[in-house]
Scaffold this motif. Structure first.
Motif, short mmCIF file in Angstrom:
data_model
loop_
_atom_site.label_atom_id
_atom_site.label_comp_id
_atom_site.label_asym_id
_atom_site.label_seq_id
_atom_site.Cartn_x
_atom_site.Cartn_y
_atom_site.Cartn_z
N ARG A 76 0.84 -1.21 0.00
CA ARG A 76 0.00 0.00 0.00
C ARG A 76 0.88 1.25 0.00
O ARG A 76 1.84 1.36 0.75
CB ARG A 76 -0.91 -0.01 1.22
CG ARG A 76 -1.81 1.21 1.31
CD ARG A 76 -2.70 1.14 2.50
NE ARG A 76 -3.64 0.04 2.26
CZ ARG A 76 -4.45 -0.44 3.18
NH1 ARG A 76 -4.47 0.06 4.39
NH2 ARG A 76 -5.27 -1.42 2.89
N GLY A 77 0.53 2.18 -0.90
CA GLY A 77 1.25 3.45 -0.96
C GLY A 77 2.62 3.37 -1.60
O GLY A 77 3.45 4.27 -1.43
N LYS A 78 2.88 2.32 -2.35
CA LYS A 78 4.18 2.16 -3.00
C LYS A 78 4.04 2.11 -4.52
O LYS A 78 3.00 1.73 -5.04
CB LYS A 78 4.86 0.87 -2.52
CG LYS A 78 5.23 0.91 -1.04
CD LYS A 78 5.97 -0.33 -0.64
CE LYS A 78 6.33 -0.27 0.84
NZ LYS A 78 7.01 -1.47 1.28
N ALA A 79 5.10 2.47 -5.19
CA ALA A 79 5.15 2.40 -6.65
C ALA A 79 6.34 1.54 -7.06
O ALA A 79 7.41 1.63 -6.45
CB ALA A 79 5.30 3.79 -7.25
N TYR A 80 6.12 0.70 -8.05
CA TYR A 80 7.16 -0.22 -8.52
C TYR A 80 7.37 -0.04 -10.02
O TYR A 80 6.41 0.03 -10.78
CB TYR A 80 6.77 -1.67 -8.25
CG TYR A 80 6.56 -1.97 -6.79
CD1 TYR A 80 7.64 -2.24 -5.96
CD2 TYR A 80 5.28 -2.00 -6.25
CE1 TYR A 80 7.45 -2.52 -4.61
CE2 TYR A 80 5.08 -2.29 -4.91
CZ TYR A 80 6.17 -2.55 -4.09
OH TYR A 80 5.98 -2.83 -2.76
N ASP A 81 8.63 -0.01 -10.42
CA ASP A 81 8.97 -0.02 -11.85
C ASP A 81 9.12 -1.48 -12.27
O ASP A 81 9.91 -2.21 -11.68
CB ASP A 81 10.27 0.73 -12.11
CG ASP A 81 10.17 2.22 -11.81
OD1 ASP A 81 9.06 2.76 -11.86
OD2 ASP A 81 11.22 2.84 -11.53
N VAL A 82 8.34 -1.88 -13.27
CA VAL A 82 8.40 -3.26 -13.76
C VAL A 82 9.23 -3.26 -15.04
O VAL A 82 8.88 -2.60 -16.02
CB VAL A 82 6.98 -3.82 -14.03
CG1 VAL A 82 7.07 -5.26 -14.52
CG2 VAL A 82 6.12 -3.72 -12.79
N THR A 83 10.35 -3.98 -15.00
CA THR A 83 11.25 -4.04 -16.15
C THR A 83 11.57 -5.48 -16.47
O THR A 83 11.25 -6.39 -15.71
CB THR A 83 12.56 -3.29 -15.85
OG1 THR A 83 13.25 -3.95 -14.80
CG2 THR A 83 12.31 -1.83 -15.48
N GLY A 84 12.24 -5.65 -17.57
CA GLY A 84 12.66 -6.99 -17.98
C GLY A 84 14.03 -7.33 -17.40
O GLY A 84 14.59 -6.58 -16.60
N PRO A 85 14.60 -8.44 -17.85
CA PRO A 85 15.84 -8.95 -17.25
C PRO A 85 17.12 -8.25 -17.73
O PRO A 85 18.13 -8.31 -17.04
CB PRO A 85 15.85 -10.42 -17.67
CG PRO A 85 15.07 -10.44 -18.94
CD PRO A 85 14.01 -9.39 -18.79
N ALA A 86 17.08 -7.59 -18.89
CA ALA A 86 18.33 -7.03 -19.41
C ALA A 86 18.05 -5.85 -20.33
O ALA A 86 17.04 -5.82 -21.03
CB ALA A 86 19.10 -8.09 -20.20
N ALA A 87 18.97 -4.89 -20.33
CA ALA A 87 18.88 -3.76 -21.25
C ALA A 87 19.34 -4.21 -22.63
O ALA A 87 20.38 -4.86 -22.76
CB ALA A 87 19.73 -2.60 -20.75
N LEU A 88 18.55 -3.88 -23.63
CA LEU A 88 18.90 -4.19 -25.02
C LEU A 88 18.73 -2.94 -25.87
O LEU A 88 17.76 -2.19 -25.68
CB LEU A 88 17.99 -5.28 -25.59
CG LEU A 88 18.04 -6.66 -24.98
CD1 LEU A 88 16.96 -7.55 -25.58
CD2 LEU A 88 19.41 -7.29 -25.18
N THR A 89 19.64 -2.74 -26.81
CA THR A 89 19.43 -1.67 -27.77
C THR A 89 18.37 -2.14 -28.77
O THR A 89 18.06 -3.34 -28.85
CB THR A 89 20.72 -1.33 -28.54
OG1 THR A 89 21.08 -2.45 -29.35
CG2 THR A 89 21.86 -0.95 -27.60
N GLN A 90 17.84 -1.20 -29.53
CA GLN A 90 16.89 -1.61 -30.56
C GLN A 90 17.59 -2.54 -31.57
O GLN A 90 16.99 -3.50 -32.05
CB GLN A 90 16.30 -0.40 -31.27
CG GLN A 90 15.36 0.38 -30.38
CD GLN A 90 14.61 1.43 -31.14
OE1 GLN A 90 13.71 1.10 -31.92
NE2 GLN A 90 14.97 2.67 -30.92
N ALA A 91 18.85 -2.25 -31.85
CA ALA A 91 19.61 -3.11 -32.77
C ALA A 91 19.74 -4.52 -32.19
O ALA A 91 19.61 -5.51 -32.92
CB ALA A 91 20.99 -2.51 -33.05
N ASP A 92 19.99 -4.62 -30.86
CA ASP A 92 20.05 -5.93 -30.21
C ASP A 92 18.70 -6.65 -30.31
O ASP A 92 18.65 -7.85 -30.56
CB ASP A 92 20.40 -5.80 -28.72
CG ASP A 92 21.81 -5.30 -28.46
OD1 ASP A 92 22.68 -5.46 -29.34
OD2 ASP A 92 22.03 -4.74 -27.36
#
Length: 131
Positions: A76-92
């Protein structure tokens, strides 16, 4: 523009009640489906900032986070950023897609301003006009 809108919505909810939890999906993986339209016409993906990276969050990950936030105490009263497992460039991302499709795909950078105007025009044309 969208981030400002989301920030304002979160602030309005937080001002109205203490009983809230926010899940922020910073870059939905489904956004990459835009590549499919281009791949229907060849093996080249045209995109602004092909070397920029993002950590795409899959919709299933958002669902799992929502189930946890709604079914367990302490969120309650918290915010979470939901992301994937790894950063990828668009080229990747295009390289991974090419491997999965068994195709040799290529990325061409395009002018960000032209791309932004084109995307905005397409979105505006597809959006219903308020009555």
């Amino acid at each position: 523009m969208i981030a400002n809108h989301h920030r304002d919505l979160e602030a309005a909810v937080a001002a109205a009640t203490d009983d809230w939890t926010a899940l922020r999906i910073l870059f939905p993986a489904i956004n990459s489906l835009a590549f499919a339209q281009q791949l229907a016409h060849g093996d080249v993906i045209r995109a602004p900032y092909p070397d920029s990276s993002t950590v795409a969050g899959h919709e299933h990950d958002v669902t799992e986070a929502a189930v946890t936030a709604l079914s367990q105490d302490g969120h309650r009263g918290k915010a979470y950023d939901v992301t994937g497992p790894a950063a990828l460039t668009q080229a990747d991302q295009v390289a991974v897609l090419g491997t999965a499709l068994g195709r040799e795909l290529h990325v061409e950078g395009v002018d960000p301003a032209a791309s932004s105007n084109s995307s905005r025009s397409s979105w505006t044309a597809a959006s219903p006009t308020p009555s």
